[in-house]
Scaffold this motif. Structure first.
Motif, PDB file in Angstrom:
ATOM      1  N   PHE A 327       0.930  -1.196  -0.082  1.00 45.05           N
ATOM      2  CA  PHE A 327      -0.006  -0.127  -0.084  1.00 45.05           C
ATOM      3  C   PHE A 327       0.982   1.245  -0.058  1.00 45.05           C
ATOM      4  CE2 PHE A 327      -3.641  -2.491   2.107  1.00 45.05           C
ATOM      5  CZ  PHE A 327      -4.140  -2.736   1.068  1.00 45.05           C
ATOM      6  N   ILE A 328       2.057   1.048   0.773  1.00 43.29           N
ATOM      7  CA  ILE A 328       2.923   2.506   0.649  1.00 43.29           C
ATOM      8  C   ILE A 328       3.800   2.479  -0.218  1.00 43.29           C
ATOM      9  CG2 ILE A 328       2.539   2.836   3.273  1.00 43.29           C
ATOM     10  CD1 ILE A 328       5.462   1.777   3.528  1.00 43.29           C
ATOM     11  N   ALA A 329       3.809   1.348  -1.260  1.00 38.11           N
ATOM     12  CA  ALA A 329       4.941   1.417  -2.279  1.00 38.11           C
ATOM     13  C   ALA A 329       4.368   2.303  -3.540  1.00 38.11           C
ATOM     14  CB  ALA A 329       5.191  -0.169  -2.706  1.00 38.11           C
ATOM     15  N   GLY A 330       3.375   2.908  -3.461  1.00 35.91           N
ATOM     16  CA  GLY A 330       3.178   3.885  -4.554  1.00 35.91           C
ATOM     17  C   GLY A 330       2.106   3.091  -5.526  1.00 35.91           C
ATOM     18  N   ILE A 331       1.507   2.071  -5.574  1.00 36.16           N
ATOM     19  CA  ILE A 331       0.472   1.599  -6.368  1.00 36.16           C
ATOM     20  C   ILE A 331      -0.547   2.113  -6.436  1.00 36.16           C
ATOM     21  CG2 ILE A 331       1.296  -0.981  -5.971  1.00 36.16           C
ATOM     22  CD1 ILE A 331      -0.900  -1.467  -4.468  1.00 36.16           C
ATOM     23  N   SER A 332      -1.480   2.063  -7.568  1.00 33.26           N
ATOM     24  CA  SER A 332      -2.582   2.918  -7.760  1.00 33.26           C
ATOM     25  C   SER A 332      -3.564   2.772  -6.665  1.00 33.26           C
ATOM     26  CB  SER A 332      -3.210   2.513  -9.189  1.00 33.26           C
ATOM     27  OG  SER A 332      -4.520   2.542  -9.115  1.00 33.26           O
ATOM     28  N   PHE A 382      -4.525 -16.362  17.628  1.00 32.76           N
ATOM     29  CA  PHE A 382      -5.102 -15.934  16.318  1.00 32.76           C
ATOM     30  C   PHE A 382      -5.930 -15.259  16.194  1.00 32.76           C
ATOM     31  CE2 PHE A 382      -7.947 -17.404  12.909  1.00 32.76           C
ATOM     32  CZ  PHE A 382      -6.884 -17.433  11.681  1.00 32.76           C
ATOM     33  N   ILE A 383      -6.877 -15.110  17.086  1.00 33.96           N
ATOM     34  CA  ILE A 383      -7.921 -13.798  17.280  1.00 33.96           C
ATOM     35  C   ILE A 383      -7.370 -12.772  17.381  1.00 33.96           C
ATOM     36  CG2 ILE A 383     -10.052 -13.028  18.235  1.00 33.96           C
ATOM     37  CD1 ILE A 383     -10.838 -16.026  18.947  1.00 33.96           C
ATOM     38  N   THR A 384      -6.531 -12.475  18.353  1.00 32.38           N
ATOM     39  CA  THR A 384      -6.092 -11.157  18.589  1.00 32.38           C
ATOM     40  C   THR A 384      -4.890 -10.743  17.465  1.00 32.38           C
ATOM     41  OG1 THR A 384      -5.585 -12.202  20.925  1.00 32.38           O
ATOM     42  CG2 THR A 384      -4.596  -9.920  20.393  1.00 32.38           C
ATOM     43  N   GLY A 385      -4.223 -11.519  17.032  1.00 29.88           N
ATOM     44  CA  GLY A 385      -3.456 -11.229  15.688  1.00 29.88           C
ATOM     45  C   GLY A 385      -4.410 -10.794  14.575  1.00 29.88           C
ATOM     46  N   GLY A 386      -5.341 -11.743  14.575  1.00 29.49           N
ATOM     47  CA  GLY A 386      -6.313 -11.317  13.411  1.00 29.49           C
ATOM     48  C   GLY A 386      -7.024 -10.134  13.419  1.00 29.49           C
ATOM     49  N   LEU A 387      -7.150  -9.599  14.583  1.00 30.05           N
ATOM     50  CA  LEU A 387      -7.857  -8.295  14.947  1.00 30.05           C
ATOM     51  C   LEU A 387      -7.078  -7.287  14.298  1.00 30.05           C
ATOM     52  CD1 LEU A 387      -9.722  -8.602  18.269  1.00 30.05           C
ATOM     53  CD2 LEU A 387     -10.620  -8.423  15.981  1.00 30.05           C
ATOM     54  N   GLY A 388      -5.893  -7.085  14.517  1.00 30.60           N
ATOM     55  CA  GLY A 388      -4.759  -6.397  14.244  1.00 30.60           C
ATOM     56  C   GLY A 388      -4.688  -6.383  12.546  1.00 30.60           C
ATOM     57  N   GLY A 389      -4.788  -7.482  12.011  1.00 31.97           N
ATOM     58  CA  GLY A 389      -4.801  -7.650  10.545  1.00 31.97           C
ATOM     59  C   GLY A 389      -6.066  -6.895   9.815  1.00 31.97           C
ATOM     60  N   ILE A 390      -7.164  -6.842  10.493  1.00 36.75           N
ATOM     61  CA  ILE A 390      -8.279  -6.006  10.413  1.00 36.75           C
ATOM     62  C   ILE A 390      -7.892  -4.333  10.091  1.00 36.75           C
ATOM     63  CG2 ILE A 390     -10.434  -5.171  10.611  1.00 36.75           C
ATOM     64  CD1 ILE A 390     -11.090  -8.016  11.716  1.00 36.75           C
ATOM     65  N   PHE A 391      -7.160  -3.979  11.006  1.00 36.09           N
ATOM     66  CA  PHE A 391      -6.653  -2.694  10.724  1.00 36.09           C
ATOM     67  C   PHE A 391      -5.610  -2.559   9.624  1.00 36.09           C
ATOM     68  CE2 PHE A 391      -7.970  -2.894  15.135  1.00 36.09           C
ATOM     69  CZ  PHE A 391      -8.303  -1.696  15.576  1.00 36.09           C
ATOM     70  N   LEU A 392      -4.921  -3.363   9.740  1.00 34.08           N
ATOM     71  CA  LEU A 392      -3.580  -3.412   8.488  1.00 34.08           C
ATOM     72  C   LEU A 392      -4.138  -3.527   7.229  1.00 34.08           C
ATOM     73  CD1 LEU A 392      -0.626  -5.279  10.418  1.00 34.08           C
ATOM     74  CD2 LEU A 392      -0.782  -2.845   9.974  1.00 34.08           C
ATOM     75  N   GLY A 393      -5.141  -4.272   6.999  1.00 36.03           N
ATOM     76  CA  GLY A 393      -5.681  -4.717   5.897  1.00 36.03           C
ATOM     77  C   GLY A 393      -6.550  -3.352   4.947  1.00 36.03           C
ATOM     78  N   GLN A 394      -6.674  -2.420   5.655  1.00 33.53           N
ATOM     79  CA  GLN A 394      -7.319  -1.302   5.145  1.00 33.53           C
ATOM     80  C   GLN A 394      -6.244  -0.325   4.937  1.00 33.53           C
ATOM     81  OE1 GLN A 394     -10.663   0.317   7.709  1.00 33.53           O
ATOM     82  NE2 GLN A 394     -10.305  -1.786   8.745  1.00 33.53           N
ATOM     83  N   SER A 395      -6.316   0.098   3.466  1.00 28.27           N
ATOM     84  CA  SER A 395      -5.031   0.906   3.016  1.00 28.27           C
ATOM     85  C   SER A 395      -4.947   2.050   3.747  1.00 28.27           C
ATOM     86  CB  SER A 395      -5.315   1.071   1.465  1.00 28.27           C
ATOM     87  OG  SER A 395      -6.581   1.531   1.097  1.00 28.27           O
ATOM     88  N   LEU A 397      -5.425   3.009   6.851  1.00 23.55           N
ATOM     89  CA  LEU A 397      -4.899   2.827   8.187  1.00 23.55           C
ATOM     90  C   LEU A 397      -3.392   2.264   7.885  1.00 23.55           C
ATOM     91  CD1 LEU A 397      -7.574   1.323  10.218  1.00 23.55           C
ATOM     92  CD2 LEU A 397      -6.201   3.335  10.694  1.00 23.55           C
ATOM     93  N   ASP A 398      -3.168   1.517   7.007  1.00 21.89           N
ATOM     94  CA  ASP A 398      -1.874   0.904   6.620  1.00 21.89           C
ATOM     95  C   ASP A 398      -1.207   2.059   6.346  1.00 21.89           C
ATOM     96  OD1 ASP A 398      -0.418  -1.742   6.184  1.00 21.89           O
ATOM     97  OD2 ASP A 398       0.177  -0.635   4.351  1.00 21.89           O
ATOM     98  N   ILE A 399      -1.231   3.081   5.586  1.00 23.33           N
ATOM     99  CA  ILE A 399      -0.338   3.964   5.481  1.00 23.33           C
ATOM    100  C   ILE A 399       0.428   4.607   6.626  1.00 23.33           C
ATOM    101  CG2 ILE A 399      -0.167   6.419   4.405  1.00 23.33           C
ATOM    102  CD1 ILE A 399      -2.110   5.344   2.110  1.00 23.33           C
ATOM    103  N   TYR A 400      -0.271   4.844   7.684  1.00 28.36           N
ATOM    104  CA  TYR A 400       0.176   5.195   8.884  1.00 28.36           C
ATOM    105  C   TYR A 400       0.970   4.077   9.571  1.00 28.36           C
ATOM    106  CZ  TYR A 400       0.809   7.050  13.693  1.00 28.36           C
ATOM    107  OH  TYR A 400       1.218   7.306  14.835  1.00 28.36           O
ATOM    108  N   LEU A 401       0.378   2.829   9.423  1.00 29.69           N
ATOM    109  CA  LEU A 401       0.723   1.589  10.459  1.00 29.69           C
ATOM    110  C   LEU A 401       2.109   0.928   9.803  1.00 29.69           C
ATOM    111  CD1 LEU A 401      -2.554   0.492  12.150  1.00 29.69           C
ATOM    112  CD2 LEU A 401      -0.582   1.805  13.187  1.00 29.69           C
ATOM    113  N   HIS A 402       2.312   1.103   8.225  1.00 24.61           N
ATOM    114  CA  HIS A 402       2.975  -0.020   7.772  1.00 24.61           C
ATOM    115  C   HIS A 402       4.481  -0.249   8.471  1.00 24.61           C
ATOM    116  CE1 HIS A 402       3.435  -2.574   4.417  1.00 24.61           C
ATOM    117  NE2 HIS A 402       4.718  -2.411   4.452  1.00 24.61           N
ATOM    118  N   ASP A 403       5.038   0.911   8.431  1.00 20.61           N
ATOM    119  CA  ASP A 403       6.472   0.965   8.869  1.00 20.61           C
ATOM    120  C   ASP A 403       6.773   0.993  10.350  1.00 20.61           C
ATOM    121  OD1 ASP A 403       7.987  -0.047   6.670  1.00 20.61           O
ATOM    122  OD2 ASP A 403       8.123   1.759   5.810  1.00 20.61           O
TER     123      ASP A 403
END
Lengths: 579, 225
Positions: A327-332, A382-395, A397-403
């Motif tokens: 998401f932060i690599a500059g794709i469309s 798995f559930i706890t980690g998966g909930l974090g994934g829901i945040f990161l899966g949204q482009s 939010l990911d732009i802030y959280l990615h690195d």
């Protein structure tokens, strides 16, 4: 003469059980090496200015004049930690180790379809591990790009000391590993297709086998892409091609023109492999957990069919979501949105699985043995980690959280820790079948509770670090004013980590002492239903094969005169007494 | 040596005894009516692994491997530095040779099916020679390009791709050539019968796949723009 027999029997055996154990031992060695790396990294991160006398004597190149470990060495350790953990622990232990050992036993096969192929793939894997570790001992040391090896840093030899021979060895190692995994997957797939015993239909397979089958399919499609990408990168570095090298780059004071390569291409290829790799680690683990939960709740797996289809759906969707790493690599943005949607779709089969696990233990006669505790621990992580994934899966939010450390916490919970918990569970569960003795339950419970709390203490705070903006892959944060306040939290994580790592010695002690002094148990001590418990334990060279009459999870059938039925028990004679 | 002997003996005793007991139990339950039926019920059928399945599962990762490189090719083709190289003439002859070798191999296979072992031997030999001719022709193509000063270096991505795609394809075809040599040896010593031709089927199938792959690569490199 006897020495040759010994080599044949234990080192170069074609017996799938020996190969499985070899893989397990390799994974154990790898996890030990890799955890040592992470301890050193955490110490460097938390107490950056402390002088380490012993280590600086052992590894003079890794330390600068003031006696401080160089940031480059920190990055090398990080790269190797990630590479070893992902490939040599999470890919090997659940799939290659337990799969090789128990897949033929569980489907009632005498051996794998191609025993020689198993032998070859293990020794190729071992070779690739040696090649990887040798990167530490060449001029410049190990690479420092992280396990993702993004170009242009990874494609320019002169960019950093570690990017010289070390990076080449890293690429060669992963190419050999890919080849070995492809061969192993072919063996797995053909074994499941052709070697099932009479009566073992696909819908009677234990869910563990479904996990291994789906993982083999994913590996077969994903690893060739890594192999191709790795070779192209190796050509870029050694033969002067420029697949991933952009033009206009300033290298050694010279501007490179006319190359016109695309660094983003590497990211596409790498993550086309890299994301399915996550499921290569977790799908067998999911199979284990479904299996153990049913056994220790004395209930059939809730929604067996939906479990199978969820497994296949996850395997398929895993190939369609690689873009969420970019998401932060500059794709469309349109592409981002598509990948984002597809990523969140994976929550559906994952939720089906999780709800089915709850359905399985709901109202069951739960036995809190150590394999059961580890399995419950898996679900929690798995559930706890998966909930974090829901945040990161949204482009957005990911732009802030990615690195940031948010990602570190997320994938260590869902991919690292939960898969490791499933490996713990599988070890404790199948130990009696392999050795004929049981692992110590009290030691196992102590190990479980401390590790469970420890893992949360380490990785949950990392989410907060990430939200506070702490970047990942930094060797030191004391230089940044806005991060100074986070240093106590880092200290807490490091201390929790040191405790948790040391508690793993309990597991190791338990594993080793139980081989010689564990409680002797009769066959099938867990009262499980699947075929591996019909062969003697420890199993003789030839597996027992029998006919299968029923599905894998016939626990507590209504009106039956006993609690469970093995898959080998004939249906009409003794299944239902009163109906 | 003696200790080994003893071990083997004791093993025999234990497994033999256990096996017998099991069989007795099963047979006792079934009753002595139809023996053959009973056997089918208690003894699982031994299945053979299928070589053609192995071929299929070997082809899938190869497709993924070449697919990844072709993906890179298509993306790079849109770049500014792309300058198509002219086709070295030897490539045409290698393509023809490879296509013909597929047909000759198919003649050999049908000869084996009809139990014409002499004919089979002759046509396998022809196919192997054609296979070697393909390699030679590819070598000539590389020589032709290098004589023109076209090397693998970054300055021209199309040339890079030509060397890499043909090189990787040749490497895979080398496996096919090994397979051909194996069935050639078998044909010379008349080891293959009409029933025992799994190795022939696998080697032929792999060769055809490499043939089709080469045509795809040829079209990609020199026809498709």
């Amino acid at each position: 003469m006897r020495r040759i027999i010994c080599l044949r029997k234990y080192l170069f055996s074609q017996d799938h059980k020996i190969i499985g154990l070899q893989y397990y031992l390799l994974a154990l060695l790898a996890v030990f090496v890799s955890i040592t790396f992470s301890v050193i990294m955490r110490l460097r991160l938390t107490w950056p200015s402390d002088v380490w006398f012993i280590m600086s004597k052992l590894l003079p190149t890794a330390f600068n004049e003031t006696g401080q470990m160089t940031p480059e060495f920190y990055l090398s350790l990080m790269t190797m930690h990630g590479t070893i953990m992902v490939f040599f622990v999470l890919t090997l232990a659940p799939q290659a180790a337990f799969g090789n050992y128990f897949l033929p036993l569980q489907i009632g096969a005498k051996e794998m379809a191609y025993p020689k192929l198993g032998l070859i793939s293990f020794w190729l894997t071992f070779l690739s591990f040696c090649v990887l570790l040798s990167a530490f001992f060449v001029t410049g040391g190990a690479p420092l790009t992280g396990w993702t090896a993004y170009p242009p840093l990874s494609s320019i030899v002169s960019s950093q000391p570690g990017q010289a021979r070390g990076m080449d060895l890293w690429l060669v190692s992963l190419s050999i590993f890919s080849l070995a995994t492809i061969l192993n997957s072919i063996n797995f797939l053909i074994t499941v297709i052709t070697k099932r015993t009479t009566g073992m239909s696909l819908m009677r397979l234990p869910l563990t086998c479904w996990g291994w089958l789906a993982t083999a399919m994913v590996s077969l499609l994903a690893f060739p892409v890594l192999l191709a990408a790795g070779l192209l990168l190796l050509f870029d570095r050694t033969l002067g091609t420029a697949f991933f090298l952009p033009s206009g780059l300033l290298i050694d004071g010279k501007v490179i023109s006319l190359t016109d390569g695309l660094p983003l291409l590497w990211q596409h290829l790498f993550w086309f492999f890299g994301h399915p790799e996550v499921y290569i680690a977790i799908l067998p683990a999911m199979g284990f957990v479904s299996h153990f939960l049913a056994t220790f709740s004395r209930k059939p797996v809730f929604g067996y069919r939906s479990m199978v289809f969820a497994t296949l759906a996850i395997a398929l969707l895993g190939f369609l979501v690689w873009g969420h790493h970019m998401f932060i690599a500059g794709i469309s943005p349109y592409l981002s949105m598509t990948f984002s949607l597809l990523t969140l779709t994976i929550a559906v089969p994952s939720a089906i699985k999780t709800l089915n696990w709850f359905g399985t233990i709901w109202g069951g006669k739960i036995q809190l043995t150590t394999p059961m505790l580890y399995s419950l621990g898996f679900i929690s992580l798995f559930i706890t980690g998966g909930l974090g994934g829901i945040f990161l899966g949204q482009s957005s939010l990911d732009i802030y959280l990615h690195d940031t450390y948010f990602v570190v916490g997320h994938f260590h919970l869902i991919m690292g820790s939960s898969a490791i918990f499933a490996i713990f569970a599988a070890t404790a569960f199948w130990f009696p079948q392999i050795v004929g003795r049981q692992m110590n339950e009290d030691l196992g419970k102590v190990h479980f509770f401390i590790t469970f709390l420890g893992v949360y203490a380490i990785f949950l705070p990392m989410h907060f670090l990430g939200i506070a903006g702490n970047p990942r892959r930094y060797a030191e944060i004391s230089e940044f004013l806005y991060l100074n306040e986070l240093q106590p939290l880092h200290k807490f994580i490091t201390i929790a980590m040191l405790v948790t790592v040391n508690v793993q010695l309990l597991f190791l002690i338990n594993l080793i002492t139980s081989i010689f002094a564990g409680k002797k148990v009769k066959e099938n001590p867990w009262k499980a239903t699947t075929l591996e418990w019909t062969s003697s334990s420890p199993p003789s060279k030839d597996n027992a094969t029998t006919i299968v009459y029923r599905g894998a999870y016939d626990f507590s059938l209504p009106g039956a005169n006993k609690d469970y039925f093995m898959q080998t028990e004939d249906l009409p004679n003794n299944s239902l007494d009163n109906s | 040596m003696t200790s080994v002997d003893i071990k083997e003996k004791s093993n025999d005793v234990t497994t033999g005894g256990g096996g017998n007991n099991n069989l007795d139990n099963f047979r006792g339950g079934g009753g002595g009516g139809d023996d053959s039926n009973d056997k089918n019920k208690t003894q699982p059928k031994e299945k053979k692994s299928s070589p053609m399945l192995f071929l299929l599962f070997a082809i899938i990762p190869i497709i993924m491997f070449f697919g990844a490189i072709i993906f890179v090719y298509i993306v790079r083709e849109m770049g500014k530095a792309w300058k198509p190289i002219s086709m070295p003439s030897a490539v045409v002859s290698s393509t023809l040779v490879l296509i013909i070798s597929s047909f000759t191999l198919e003649i050999a296979r049908s000869a084996l099916k009809n139990k014409l072992l002499e004919k089979f031997k002759r046509w396998v030999m022809i196919s192997t020679v054609l296979g070697i001719a393909f390699f030679t022709s590819q070598l000539v193509a590389w020589k032709q390009l290098m004589a023109k000063g076209v090397y693998m270096e970054a300055t021209n991505p199309h040339a890079t791709f030509f060397y890499i795609l043909t090189g990787v394809h040749a490497l895979h075809l080398l496996g096919g050539l090994l397979g051909l040599s194996y069935i050639l040896l078998g044909a010379i010593y008349y080891r293959f019968t009409a029933e025992k031709r799994a190795a022939v089927d696998v080697a032929t199938g792999y060769w055809h796949f490499m043939d089709v792959l080469w045509i795809v690569l040829f079209v990609l490199l020199f026809v498709w723009k």
